[in-house]
Scaffold this active site. Structure first.
Site, PDB file in Angstrom:
ATOM      1  N   SER A   7       0.832  -1.206   0.000  1.00 57.84           N
ATOM      2  CA  SER A   7       0.000   0.000   0.000  1.00 57.84           C
ATOM      3  C   SER A   7       0.862   1.250   0.000  1.00 57.84           C
ATOM      4  CB  SER A   7      -0.924   0.008   1.222  1.00 57.84           C
ATOM      5  OG  SER A   7      -1.622   1.233   1.292  1.00 57.84           O
ATOM      6  N   HIS A  32      -1.051  -0.755  -4.309  1.00 58.37           N
ATOM      7  CA  HIS A  32      -2.373  -0.292  -3.877  1.00 58.37           C
ATOM      8  C   HIS A  32      -2.318   1.223  -3.677  1.00 58.37           C
ATOM      9  CE1 HIS A  32      -6.381  -1.036  -2.241  1.00 58.37           C
ATOM     10  NE2 HIS A  32      -6.102  -0.158  -1.293  1.00 58.37           N
ATOM     11  N   ASP A  34      -4.329   4.334  -2.522  1.00 60.61           N
ATOM     12  CA  ASP A  34      -5.488   4.834  -1.768  1.00 60.61           C
ATOM     13  C   ASP A  34      -5.749   6.301  -2.069  1.00 60.61           C
ATOM     14  OD1 ASP A  34      -6.484   2.659  -0.174  1.00 60.61           O
ATOM     15  OD2 ASP A  34      -4.637   2.754   0.982  1.00 60.61           O
ATOM     16  N   MET A  36      -8.162   9.342  -0.819  1.00 64.38           N
ATOM     17  CA  MET A  36      -9.066   9.745   0.266  1.00 64.38           C
ATOM     18  C   MET A  36      -9.363  11.234   0.161  1.00 64.38           C
ATOM     19  SD  MET A  36      -7.565   7.453   3.419  1.00 64.38           S
ATOM     20  CE  MET A  36      -5.856   7.934   3.250  1.00 64.38           C
ATOM     21  N   HIS A  66      -7.955   2.695  -5.256  1.00 62.41           N
ATOM     22  CA  HIS A  66      -9.055   2.504  -4.308  1.00 62.41           C
ATOM     23  C   HIS A  66      -9.618   3.877  -3.967  1.00 62.41           C
ATOM     24  CE1 HIS A  66     -10.176   1.257   0.106  1.00 62.41           C
ATOM     25  NE2 HIS A  66     -11.237   1.457  -0.648  1.00 62.41           N
ATOM     26  N   MET A  68     -11.774   6.160  -2.022  1.00 60.74           N
ATOM     27  CA  MET A  68     -12.553   6.401  -0.803  1.00 60.74           C
ATOM     28  C   MET A  68     -13.045   7.836  -0.867  1.00 60.74           C
ATOM     29  SD  MET A  68     -10.214   4.356   1.981  1.00 60.74           S
ATOM     30  CE  MET A  68      -8.658   4.592   1.127  1.00 60.74           C
ATOM     31  N   MET A 137     -12.653  -4.354   3.665  1.00 58.52           N
ATOM     32  CA  MET A 137     -11.902  -3.548   4.630  1.00 58.52           C
ATOM     33  C   MET A 137     -11.960  -4.229   5.996  1.00 58.52           C
ATOM     34  SD  MET A 137     -10.651  -1.056   2.908  1.00 58.52           S
ATOM     35  CE  MET A 137      -9.936  -0.249   4.337  1.00 58.52           C
ATOM     36  N   ASP A 171      -7.812  -5.397   3.054  1.00 53.94           N
ATOM     37  CA  ASP A 171      -7.014  -4.216   3.377  1.00 53.94           C
ATOM     38  C   ASP A 171      -7.287  -3.802   4.817  1.00 53.94           C
ATOM     39  OD1 ASP A 171      -5.577  -1.887   3.439  1.00 53.94           O
ATOM     40  OD2 ASP A 171      -6.760  -0.839   1.916  1.00 53.94           O
TER      41      ASP A 171
END
Length: 214
Positions: A7, A32, A34, A36, A66, A68, A137, A171
């Site tokens: 990640s 990965h 992320d 956000m 990913h 979010m 998650m 994750d």
């Protein structure tokens, strides 16, 4: 096949090139990524431009994006254009989920759905035949380094029992202790941030996950 997906959230961003070279030495080709927005989750992270830079410098790296976010529909085309290999949305958002899945697939990018710990895996049922992957998650999303929630493994078992054949990623607090349990339940992608990038011997972690395929 079981794969380790480090990640980006836990990497040393000032020396990210070294981190990616370490991944290459460990025969890892998936990162990965992320995203956000400080609304859907209480933190800010990376945007499309950073995705583009990584893709330009490491075009063979699989970027597992990913989202979010409360409004991911505004960024799907941009992330696809900037090198995302897969885009995972959150089931909890109120937007037109089927429409966004169709957009992602039309862009030639793999599509995934994720659920937070408090969201039932049954909410994924209407979309299973449209998905390449599901992300479970095992912590509340937003920050790295949280404690793994073992009860979330039931979602993995449920999805395999009803016949989902795509990848199931996990994750949140994934490490060498719980990785065997997760793969026994049916997980195929192990997202590790702290457990890989902050490990005393990251290569040992990579070898351990690779041996889970034997």
């Amino acid at each position: 096949m079981i794969k380790l997906t480090p990640s980006l959230l836990a990497a040393d961003l000032l020396h990210l090139g070294r981190g990616i070279e370490m991944m290459r030495r460990d025969r890892l080709n998936q990162l990965h990524f992320d995203v956000m927005d400080a609304h859907f989750v209480p933190n800010l992270s990376f945007g499309p431009d950073f995705c583009q830079v990584i893709h330009q410098r490491h075009p063979d790296m699989i970027l597992d994006v990913h989202l979010m976010m409360d409004n991911p529909e505004q960024y799907l085309e941009e992330f696809a254009r900037y090198g995302a290999s897969s885009i995972t949305l959150h089931r909890e958002i109120a937007e037109d989920m089927s429409g966004m899945i169709q957009i992602i697939r039309s862009l030639g990018v793999k599509c995934g759905l994720s659920v937070k710990p408090g969201t039932s895996a049954q909410t994924l049922l209407p979309y299973l035949d449209q998905l390449d992957l599901i992300l479970i998650m095992t912590v509340e999303p937003g920050f790295g380094g949280q404690k793994f929630m073992p009860e979330q493994m039931e979602k993995i078992r449920f999805l395999r029992q009803i016949g989902f054949q795509g990848d199931i990623a996990v994750d949140g607090g994934v490490n060498m202790e719980n990785a065997p349990l997760l793969t026994q339940a049916g997980a195929t992608l192990l997202v590790m941030g702290t457990s890989y990038f902050h490990a005393e011997d990251p290569s040992r972690v990579a070898r351990f996950v690779e041996e889970l395929n034997q």
